[in-house]
Design a protein around this motif. Sequence first.
Motif, PDB file in Angstrom:
ATOM      1  N   THR A  14       3.656  11.184   0.824  1.00 29.11           N
ATOM      2  CA  THR A  14       3.408  11.889  -0.442  1.00 29.11           C
ATOM      3  C   THR A  14       2.438  11.147  -1.349  1.00 29.11           C
ATOM      4  O   THR A  14       2.298  11.499  -2.516  1.00 29.11           O
ATOM      5  CB  THR A  14       4.724  12.122  -1.205  1.00 29.11           C
ATOM      6  N   SER A  15       1.757  10.138  -0.827  1.00 33.35           N
ATOM      7  CA  SER A  15       0.774   9.417  -1.638  1.00 33.35           C
ATOM      8  C   SER A  15      -0.313  10.369  -2.136  1.00 33.35           C
ATOM      9  O   SER A  15      -0.702  11.322  -1.452  1.00 33.35           O
ATOM     10  CB  SER A  15       0.137   8.304  -0.801  1.00 33.35           C
ATOM     11  N   LYS A  53       0.821  -1.213   0.000  1.00 27.11           N
ATOM     12  CA  LYS A  53       0.000   0.000   0.000  1.00 27.11           C
ATOM     13  C   LYS A  53       0.855   1.264   0.000  1.00 27.11           C
ATOM     14  O   LYS A  53       0.380   2.341  -0.368  1.00 27.11           O
ATOM     15  CB  LYS A  53      -0.953   0.010   1.191  1.00 27.11           C
ATOM     16  N   TRP A  54       2.126   1.149   0.417  1.00 22.97           N
ATOM     17  CA  TRP A  54       3.019   2.309   0.400  1.00 22.97           C
ATOM     18  C   TRP A  54       3.725   2.467  -0.945  1.00 22.97           C
ATOM     19  O   TRP A  54       4.534   3.389  -1.104  1.00 22.97           O
ATOM     20  CB  TRP A  54       4.094   2.181   1.492  1.00 22.97           C
ATOM     21  N   GLY A  55       3.436   1.598  -1.883  1.00 19.87           N
ATOM     22  CA  GLY A  55       4.204   1.549  -3.127  1.00 19.87           C
ATOM     23  C   GLY A  55       4.194   2.835  -3.938  1.00 19.87           C
ATOM     24  O   GLY A  55       5.106   3.081  -4.732  1.00 19.87           O
ATOM     25  N   ASN A 102      -6.086   8.952   2.347  1.00 20.11           N
ATOM     26  CA  ASN A 102      -6.202   7.923   3.378  1.00 20.11           C
ATOM     27  C   ASN A 102      -4.856   7.243   3.638  1.00 20.11           C
ATOM     28  O   ASN A 102      -4.528   6.920   4.784  1.00 20.11           O
ATOM     29  CB  ASN A 102      -7.242   6.875   2.965  1.00 20.11           C
ATOM     30  N   ILE A 103      -4.094   7.011   2.567  1.00 18.44           N
ATOM     31  CA  ILE A 103      -2.764   6.417   2.721  1.00 18.44           C
ATOM     32  C   ILE A 103      -1.856   7.367   3.488  1.00 18.44           C
ATOM     33  O   ILE A 103      -1.106   6.957   4.384  1.00 18.44           O
ATOM     34  CB  ILE A 103      -2.152   6.073   1.355  1.00 18.44           C
ATOM     35  N   ARG A 104      -1.920   8.656   3.149  1.00 18.38           N
ATOM     36  CA  ARG A 104      -1.104   9.640   3.864  1.00 18.38           C
ATOM     37  C   ARG A 104      -1.445   9.646   5.348  1.00 18.38           C
ATOM     38  O   ARG A 104      -0.555   9.686   6.212  1.00 18.38           O
ATOM     39  CB  ARG A 104      -1.298  11.040   3.274  1.00 18.38           C
ATOM     40  N   GLN A 105      -2.727   9.601   5.661  1.00 21.56           N
ATOM     41  CA  GLN A 105      -3.139   9.591   7.057  1.00 21.56           C
ATOM     42  C   GLN A 105      -2.677   8.321   7.765  1.00 21.56           C
ATOM     43  O   GLN A 105      -2.272   8.366   8.933  1.00 21.56           O
ATOM     44  CB  GLN A 105      -4.661   9.740   7.150  1.00 21.56           C
ATOM     45  N   ASP A 106      -2.735   7.182   7.048  1.00 21.59           N
ATOM     46  CA  ASP A 106      -2.241   5.927   7.614  1.00 21.59           C
ATOM     47  C   ASP A 106      -0.746   6.025   7.939  1.00 21.59           C
ATOM     48  O   ASP A 106      -0.286   5.530   8.978  1.00 21.59           O
ATOM     49  CB  ASP A 106      -2.476   4.770   6.643  1.00 21.59           C
TER      50      ASP A 106
END
Length: 327
Positions: A94-95, A87-89, A99-103
């Motif tokens: 900087t995603s 999911k960090w790929g 939601n990914i940034r918050q994760d």
Amino acid sequence: MASKLKFSANINTFNACADRYVLEGYGKRRNTDELIKAAQQVEDLSGVELVGKWHINDNNVEQIQRQVTDAGFEVSCVTPDIWASGKWGWGSFTSRDKNIRQDAVREVKNSMEWAKQLNCKVIDLWFGQDGYDYPFQADFHQVWDLLIDGVIECAEHLPEVNIVIEYKPKEPRTHCFVATVGKTLLLLDKVNKPNVGAMIDVGHALQGYENTAESAALLKYFSNKLFYMHFNDNWRMWDDDMTFGSVHTIESLELIYWLDRLDYNGWYALDIFPYREDGVRASNESIKWIKGLHAVLDKIGRDRIADVIASGDAMSASALMREAFLG
């Protein structure tokens, strides 16, 4: 002087190190208990580094604290995992996905809280997946806004825990945004928080064609923000994570001299990946290199080194090194 140094190691050093060809690793896989026991076999080691979610989580903090303490160690650093999952790929801080940034920020805050519970003063922020691979793939202004804002948010979460920014030119992305000591200094300037500093990973600096001694001096001179060190070596083309001092011996000596001159009193932490070697032996060897290079400084004399540096004479510098190593 060498007797005052504090040595630590990433406990993954003692596991079966994998690469993209041998995914299960070259050797026996160990659990966290076994990794801590293996670390006890390393002479002069007094600290261990842990990775959030790999070795520590909300449910085992007290247990890990007991195990580490009973083994005679401190936790020198906790590294939040914002790079080892698919999911960090496309980035963490900087995603393009909010939601990914918050994760990612949440993972860093979790690691800060675990570090505090473990009486650890440092977490390592490495943006390995924050970068790009192709032209026209990145908005270079936007990503720095996101990096700066994310680091500030984390720094304000627990001001008593230090965040160290670990820079690296490439891998796993072909271009990492926080790639050099210069970019790191710019980030530190914009973040401008007392608990945010830098780590120099020797191999990352070498990969970026830096002189690690100069990089350490720059962080001291411009910001007094050299909070942590990772020791390893490589052939400059890749982050080989080899035994420290084994390839770039003279440059390693210059680094050790400058750390001494800069009064660096942080951890001398090993971050090596001995794929085909025994992790305990490789760690012992790295520590012996660091202590041995300190002994070389004692042999030469720091005042004499300072005089040679002041002269700027290349042949005097060459003679100094030749005499030190060859007699």
